[in-house]
Design a protein around this motif. Sequence first.
Motif, PDB file in Angstrom:
ATOM      1  N   LEU A 299      61.963 -23.225 -53.199  1.00  0.00           N
ATOM      2  CA  LEU A 299      63.243 -22.530 -52.982  1.00  0.00           C
ATOM      3  C   LEU A 299      63.961 -22.988 -51.716  1.00  0.00           C
ATOM      4  N   ILE A 300      63.250 -23.702 -50.865  1.00  0.00           N
ATOM      5  CA  ILE A 300      63.826 -24.181 -49.600  1.00  0.00           C
ATOM      6  C   ILE A 300      64.142 -25.661 -49.762  1.00  0.00           C
ATOM      7  N   GLU A 308      68.201 -21.561 -45.235  1.00  0.00           N
ATOM      8  CA  GLU A 308      68.589 -20.570 -46.235  1.00  0.00           C
ATOM      9  C   GLU A 308      68.432 -19.153 -45.677  1.00  0.00           C
ATOM     10  N   ASP A 309      69.220 -18.229 -46.218  1.00  0.00           N
ATOM     11  CA  ASP A 309      69.106 -16.820 -45.853  1.00  0.00           C
ATOM     12  C   ASP A 309      67.742 -16.320 -46.337  1.00  0.00           C
ATOM     13  N   PRO A 310      66.866 -15.890 -45.415  1.00  0.00           N
ATOM     14  CA  PRO A 310      65.521 -15.478 -45.827  1.00  0.00           C
ATOM     15  C   PRO A 310      65.511 -14.320 -46.827  1.00  0.00           C
ATOM     16  N   ILE A 313      66.018 -15.670 -50.274  1.00  0.00           N
ATOM     17  CA  ILE A 313      64.801 -16.327 -50.751  1.00  0.00           C
ATOM     18  C   ILE A 313      63.794 -15.274 -51.224  1.00  0.00           C
ATOM     19  N   LYS A 314      63.654 -14.204 -50.459  1.00  0.00           N
ATOM     20  CA  LYS A 314      62.733 -13.128 -50.857  1.00  0.00           C
ATOM     21  C   LYS A 314      63.181 -12.486 -52.172  1.00  0.00           C
ATOM     22  N   ALA A 315      64.494 -12.369 -52.338  1.00  0.00           N
ATOM     23  CA  ALA A 315      65.027 -11.790 -53.579  1.00  0.00           C
ATOM     24  C   ALA A 315      64.721 -12.702 -54.771  1.00  0.00           C
ATOM     25  N   ARG A 316      64.788 -13.996 -54.546  1.00  0.00           N
ATOM     26  CA  ARG A 316      64.498 -14.943 -55.630  1.00  0.00           C
ATOM     27  C   ARG A 316      63.004 -14.939 -55.977  1.00  0.00           C
ATOM     28  N   ILE A 361      58.782 -16.901 -44.062  1.00  0.00           N
ATOM     29  CA  ILE A 361      59.121 -16.122 -45.258  1.00  0.00           C
ATOM     30  C   ILE A 361      57.860 -15.790 -46.042  1.00  0.00           C
ATOM     31  N   ALA A 362      56.964 -16.772 -46.192  1.00  0.00           N
ATOM     32  CA  ALA A 362      55.722 -16.544 -46.933  1.00  0.00           C
ATOM     33  C   ALA A 362      54.880 -15.464 -46.258  1.00  0.00           C
ATOM     34  N   ASN A 363      54.839 -15.482 -44.935  1.00  0.00           N
ATOM     35  CA  ASN A 363      54.079 -14.466 -44.200  1.00  0.00           C
ATOM     36  C   ASN A 363      54.653 -13.067 -44.434  1.00  0.00           C
ATOM     37  N   ASP A 364      55.989 -12.984 -44.531  1.00  0.00           N
ATOM     38  CA  ASP A 364      56.626 -11.684 -44.797  1.00  0.00           C
ATOM     39  C   ASP A 364      56.309 -11.195 -46.217  1.00  0.00           C
ATOM     40  N   VAL A 365      56.317 -12.109 -47.186  1.00  0.00           N
ATOM     41  CA  VAL A 365      56.139 -11.728 -48.596  1.00  0.00           C
ATOM     42  C   VAL A 365      54.681 -11.446 -48.920  1.00  0.00           C
TER      43      VAL A 365
END
Length: 367
Positions: A299-300, A308-310, A313-316, A361-365
């Motif tokens: 996605l990046i 990209e807006d994080p 990306i999380k929404a996707r 982003i991965a750490n957040d998800v």
Amino acid sequence: MTKTLIKAPFKADHVGSFLRPERLKRARLQKQNGEISAEQLRLIENEEIIRLVKKQKEVGLQAVTDGELRRAWWHFDFLSGLEGVEFIETEKGLQFNGVETRAHGVKVTGKIDFDNHPMLEDYKFLHSIAGDHVAKFTIPSPNMLIARGQGIGEVYDSHEEFVGDLIHAYQKAVQAFYNAGCRYLQLDDTSWASLFSEQGRDKLKKDGHDPETIAQTYARAINESIVNKPEDMVITMHICRGNFQSTYTSSGGYDAASEIIFGGLQVDGLFLEFDDERSGGFEPLRHVKRDDIQIVLGLITSKFGKLEDPEKIKARIKEANQYVSLDQLCLSPQCGFASTEEGNRLTDEQQWDKVRHVIRIANDVWQ
């Protein structure tokens, strides 16, 4: 003794190639001009790979690659190292969107086999400096010789015989890399992209090929090449639509080949481009039936430096989660940063910002 299984692909992963340092580009020119020897060039490559691996560890990646720093091309260098394949000059380069590559290719000049491939030493060097991190090695899929190899009919009486020899060579390659210590091997593949668009399928038909038969051949080549892989070896595949100086060769979603890709391939993970509208939606992921395959969402973008807006990306990722469990999803850039030595059009700093972006982003998800 129980074999230790690594958990690759990782929640924050990467495709493999990195921008070539200026020092390395200069050294390659010097070698080309006869100013330094092959041994001197290799020493410089070693030093730059050591530096690159250290940087990958510092930013927080769990898998480290050699960045393909020793290669000019992501595929031709490996393919021309097979027995019966030669690197050649061609009449014209590969056509990308608005730009053409250098005029190089590969030609089948004898029976295909795998023996004493130079990249085994390349892997061993990476393995020796990986430390506690997983050393990931990337090679082109066997389909790339099917799609790009010239002169096949001059050597082989039948395409079936050629594919059989190619599969056998790749089976030997998988075992050889395993014996060298490799537990994370990635097959890179742009051949599937010819099936994604009407334009691509029409071209195949015009050239006398049936798209469905080609898809079956591609799947067979992958599955039979890896059928004997040891249980503690992870083999993933990256499906790409072309990556040269921040441009591409093809468009189209996965729909037309989705059942065979997501339901028929026996790889452990799939790195998939989903960075823009050219890649289509996530609906084809409904064909993922296995709960032991990892889907790495690219996605990046690796083509441009803007982050990209994080939240988008999380929404996707959440959207993809409608088709595949979150436990089976991972995140990465959509491709490498330098599939050829020219590299994409972003700076070294932007490249590492992209990698950090994936990890954050991965750490957040998946915290």
